[in-house]
Design a protein around this motif. Structure first.
Motif, PDB file in Angstrom:
ATOM      1  N   PHE A 210       0.915  -1.013  -0.033  1.00 54.08           N
ATOM      2  CA  PHE A 210       0.128  -0.059  -0.129  1.00 54.08           C
ATOM      3  C   PHE A 210       1.003   1.171  -0.012  1.00 54.08           C
ATOM      4  O   PHE A 210       2.073   1.394   0.629  1.00 54.08           O
ATOM      5  CB  PHE A 210      -0.922  -0.191   1.298  1.00 54.08           C
ATOM      6  N   ARG A 211       0.313   2.190  -0.505  1.00 52.10           N
ATOM      7  CA  ARG A 211       1.260   3.577  -0.485  1.00 52.10           C
ATOM      8  C   ARG A 211       0.665   4.587   0.374  1.00 52.10           C
ATOM      9  O   ARG A 211      -0.578   4.965   0.252  1.00 52.10           O
ATOM     10  CB  ARG A 211       0.915   4.186  -2.072  1.00 52.10           C
ATOM     11  N   VAL A 212       1.251   4.779   1.461  1.00 56.19           N
ATOM     12  CA  VAL A 212       0.803   5.337   2.525  1.00 56.19           C
ATOM     13  C   VAL A 212       0.779   7.050   2.187  1.00 56.19           C
ATOM     14  O   VAL A 212       2.054   7.636   2.106  1.00 56.19           O
ATOM     15  CB  VAL A 212       1.515   5.295   3.922  1.00 56.19           C
ATOM     16  N   GLU A 213      -0.226   7.626   2.043  1.00 54.10           N
ATOM     17  CA  GLU A 213      -0.204   9.011   1.733  1.00 54.10           C
ATOM     18  C   GLU A 213       0.035  10.042   3.107  1.00 54.10           C
ATOM     19  O   GLU A 213       0.925  10.896   2.855  1.00 54.10           O
ATOM     20  CB  GLU A 213      -1.513   9.313   1.212  1.00 54.10           C
ATOM     21  N   THR A 214      -0.804   9.829   4.166  1.00 51.46           N
ATOM     22  CA  THR A 214      -0.696  10.528   5.351  1.00 51.46           C
ATOM     23  C   THR A 214      -0.719   9.570   6.588  1.00 51.46           C
ATOM     24  O   THR A 214      -1.702   8.647   6.322  1.00 51.46           O
ATOM     25  CB  THR A 214      -1.583  11.876   5.141  1.00 51.46           C
ATOM     26  N   ARG A 215      -0.293   9.874   7.724  1.00 48.92           N
ATOM     27  CA  ARG A 215      -0.444   9.284   8.907  1.00 48.92           C
ATOM     28  C   ARG A 215      -0.450  10.607  10.045  1.00 48.92           C
ATOM     29  O   ARG A 215       0.482  11.442  10.227  1.00 48.92           O
ATOM     30  CB  ARG A 215       0.611   8.220   9.279  1.00 48.92           C
ATOM     31  N   GLU A 216      -1.617  10.627  10.511  1.00 57.93           N
ATOM     32  CA  GLU A 216      -1.941  11.653  11.646  1.00 57.93           C
ATOM     33  C   GLU A 216      -1.944  11.145  12.887  1.00 57.93           C
ATOM     34  O   GLU A 216      -2.957  10.399  13.094  1.00 57.93           O
ATOM     35  CB  GLU A 216      -2.771  12.677  11.032  1.00 57.93           C
ATOM     36  N   TYR A 217      -1.568  12.066  13.932  1.00 59.42           N
ATOM     37  CA  TYR A 217      -1.754  11.655  15.304  1.00 59.42           C
ATOM     38  C   TYR A 217      -3.034  12.529  15.883  1.00 59.42           C
ATOM     39  O   TYR A 217      -2.819  13.859  15.850  1.00 59.42           O
ATOM     40  CB  TYR A 217      -0.661  11.477  16.125  1.00 59.42           C
ATOM     41  N   TYR A 218      -3.913  11.854  16.703  1.00 56.12           N
ATOM     42  CA  TYR A 218      -4.823  12.592  17.306  1.00 56.12           C
ATOM     43  C   TYR A 218      -4.967  12.175  18.856  1.00 56.12           C
ATOM     44  O   TYR A 218      -4.812  11.110  19.097  1.00 56.12           O
ATOM     45  CB  TYR A 218      -6.340  12.540  16.724  1.00 56.12           C
ATOM     46  N   GLN A 219      -5.111  13.295  19.624  1.00 58.07           N
ATOM     47  CA  GLN A 219      -5.293  12.861  21.248  1.00 58.07           C
ATOM     48  C   GLN A 219      -6.561  13.472  21.663  1.00 58.07           C
ATOM     49  O   GLN A 219      -6.705  14.576  21.738  1.00 58.07           O
ATOM     50  CB  GLN A 219      -4.040  12.918  22.028  1.00 58.07           C
ATOM     51  N   GLN A 220      -7.395  12.726  22.053  1.00 58.85           N
ATOM     52  CA  GLN A 220      -8.801  13.155  22.721  1.00 58.85           C
ATOM     53  C   GLN A 220      -9.093  12.495  24.055  1.00 58.85           C
ATOM     54  O   GLN A 220      -9.191  11.450  24.059  1.00 58.85           O
ATOM     55  CB  GLN A 220      -9.771  12.975  21.996  1.00 58.85           C
ATOM     56  N   MET A 221      -9.483  13.177  25.317  1.00 64.44           N
ATOM     57  CA  MET A 221      -9.497  12.859  26.553  1.00 64.44           C
ATOM     58  C   MET A 221      -8.230  12.028  26.824  1.00 64.44           C
ATOM     59  O   MET A 221      -8.447  10.856  27.374  1.00 64.44           O
ATOM     60  CB  MET A 221     -10.834  12.007  26.647  1.00 64.44           C
ATOM     61  N   LEU A 222      -7.049  12.079  26.353  1.00 59.57           N
ATOM     62  CA  LEU A 222      -5.862  11.369  26.527  1.00 59.57           C
ATOM     63  C   LEU A 222      -5.812  10.366  25.708  1.00 59.57           C
ATOM     64  O   LEU A 222      -4.732   9.719  25.667  1.00 59.57           O
ATOM     65  CB  LEU A 222      -5.484  11.005  27.972  1.00 59.57           C
ATOM     66  N   PHE A 223      -7.003   9.940  24.894  1.00 60.46           N
ATOM     67  CA  PHE A 223      -7.037   8.649  24.114  1.00 60.46           C
ATOM     68  C   PHE A 223      -6.360   8.763  22.785  1.00 60.46           C
ATOM     69  O   PHE A 223      -6.496   9.707  22.089  1.00 60.46           O
ATOM     70  CB  PHE A 223      -8.415   8.215  23.898  1.00 60.46           C
ATOM     71  N   PRO A 224      -5.093   8.211  22.439  1.00 61.65           N
ATOM     72  CA  PRO A 224      -4.294   8.437  21.471  1.00 61.65           C
ATOM     73  C   PRO A 224      -5.077   7.490  20.268  1.00 61.65           C
ATOM     74  O   PRO A 224      -5.095   6.230  20.293  1.00 61.65           O
ATOM     75  CB  PRO A 224      -3.123   7.835  21.633  1.00 61.65           C
ATOM     76  N   SER A 225      -4.973   7.950  18.838  1.00 58.12           N
ATOM     77  CA  SER A 225      -5.318   7.813  17.719  1.00 58.12           C
ATOM     78  C   SER A 225      -4.491   7.886  16.445  1.00 58.12           C
ATOM     79  O   SER A 225      -4.005   9.019  16.748  1.00 58.12           O
ATOM     80  CB  SER A 225      -6.703   8.100  17.447  1.00 58.12           C
TER      81      SER A 225
END
Length: 232
Positions: A210-225
Motif C-alpha cells: 500500500f502507498r501511505v499518503e498520510t499518517r496523523e496523530y490525534y489525542q482526545q480525552m488522553l486517548f491516542p489515535s
C-alpha cells in the motif's frame, strides 16, 4: 535510530517492537462488544470523534462510489458515509450483533439511501475482487494479534480497486502526556479496554505494497489515535 526486526514476514521498527500484542481472542470480541454496544456511542464521542471525523474528510467520498466499512460498530462513521453516498453502494459489516442493531437504528434516520448492514468477518469479506473504491476501518486493528494483521490487509487489498483508498483509524502508541494511561489499563484488564491497545500500521501497510499518503496523530480525552490514508 530504532532497531528493526523481521516478524511474520514483516520488518518492524523498534517502536512497534515495544507495542503490546492482543490479549483478547477474536472469538470473544463479538460478545464483548455486544455488552459495550449500549454505551459505545458515549465513549466513542468522548475519545474518538476527532479522529473519526478526520477519517471521513480524508476518504473524500463522492456519491455513486462503492464504499465498504469493515467493523462498522454502531454506525458513527457509516452514517456519515451513507449521507455522502446515498445513491452509491454502502456496505457495513461487524462481528457484533449488538453493535449492528445500534447501527441499523442510527441509519434508519436516513430515508432513501442505499446501504447494507450485515454480520461478517474481516478475514473473509463477502465482496468481489477489486470492487471497492474506498474501504474504511475504524478501531479494529488494535484488537488483532500482530500475526493476524497481514491476513486482513491482504483481504482489504483483494477487494479494493486499483488506486482505491484505504482509510484506517486505530488506537495507537501515545505521543503526549497522559496517553499511557490506556495501555496501563490494558495491561491490568484488556476487557476493560474492549480489547484495544496501541498499534502502529504504517509500516505494515507499506509491507503489503500500500502507498501511505498520510499518517496523523490525534489525542482526545488522553486517548491516542492514528488516522492513515493509503492507496492500493
Amino acid at each position: 535510530m530504532g532497531r528493526s526486526v523481521s516478524c511474520c514476514g514483516i520488518t518492524c521498527s523498534g517502536k512497534e517492537e515495544r507495542l503490546l500484542d492482543a490479549r483478547v481472542s477474536q472469538k470473544n470480541i463479538g460478545a464483548i462488544y455486544d455488552r459495550i454496544a449500549p454505551v459505545y456511542d458515549i465513549l466513542g464521542k468522548l475519545t474518538e470523534s476527532r479522529a473519526r471525523s478526520r477519517a471521513i474528510e480524508l476518504a473524500d467520498i463522492k456519491d455513486g462510489q462503492h464504499v465498504l466499512e469493515a467493523a462498522v460498530g454502531t454506525g458513527l462513521a457509516f452514517y456519515e458515509i451513507v449521507k455522502r453516498n446515498p445513491h452509491g453502494t454502502n456496505i457495513g459489516i461487524d462481528l457484533s450483533q449488538g453493535m449492528l442493531e445500534k447501527a441499523r437504528e442510527r441509519l434508519s434516520k436516513l430515508s432513501g439511501a442505499h446501504y447494507a448492514l450485515d454480520k461478517g468477518s474481516i478475514f473473509h469479506l463477502n465482496v468481489e475482487d477489486e470492487s471497492i473504491d474506498i474501504l474504511v476501518n475504524n478501531y479494529m486493528f488494535d484488537l488483532l494479534l500482530f500475526e493476524e494483521m497481514g491476513k486482513v490487509l491482504k483481504e482489504f487489498k483483494r477487494v479494493l480497486k486499483r488506486g482505491g483508498k484505504l482509510v484506517l483509524v486505530n488506537m495507537t502508541e501515545g505521543e503526549r502526556f497522559g496517553s499511557g494511561i490506556y495501555d496501563f489499563i490494558y495491561r491490568i484488564s484488556p476487557a476493560t479496554m474492549g480489547g484495544c491497545r496501541g498499534v502502529a500500521l504504517a509500516e505494515r501497510l507499506q509491507a503489503q505494497s500500500f502507498r501511505v499518503e498520510t499518517r496523523e496523530y490525534y489525542q482526545q480525552m488522553l486517548f491516542p489515535s492514528e488516522v492513515i490514508l493509503a492507496y492500493k
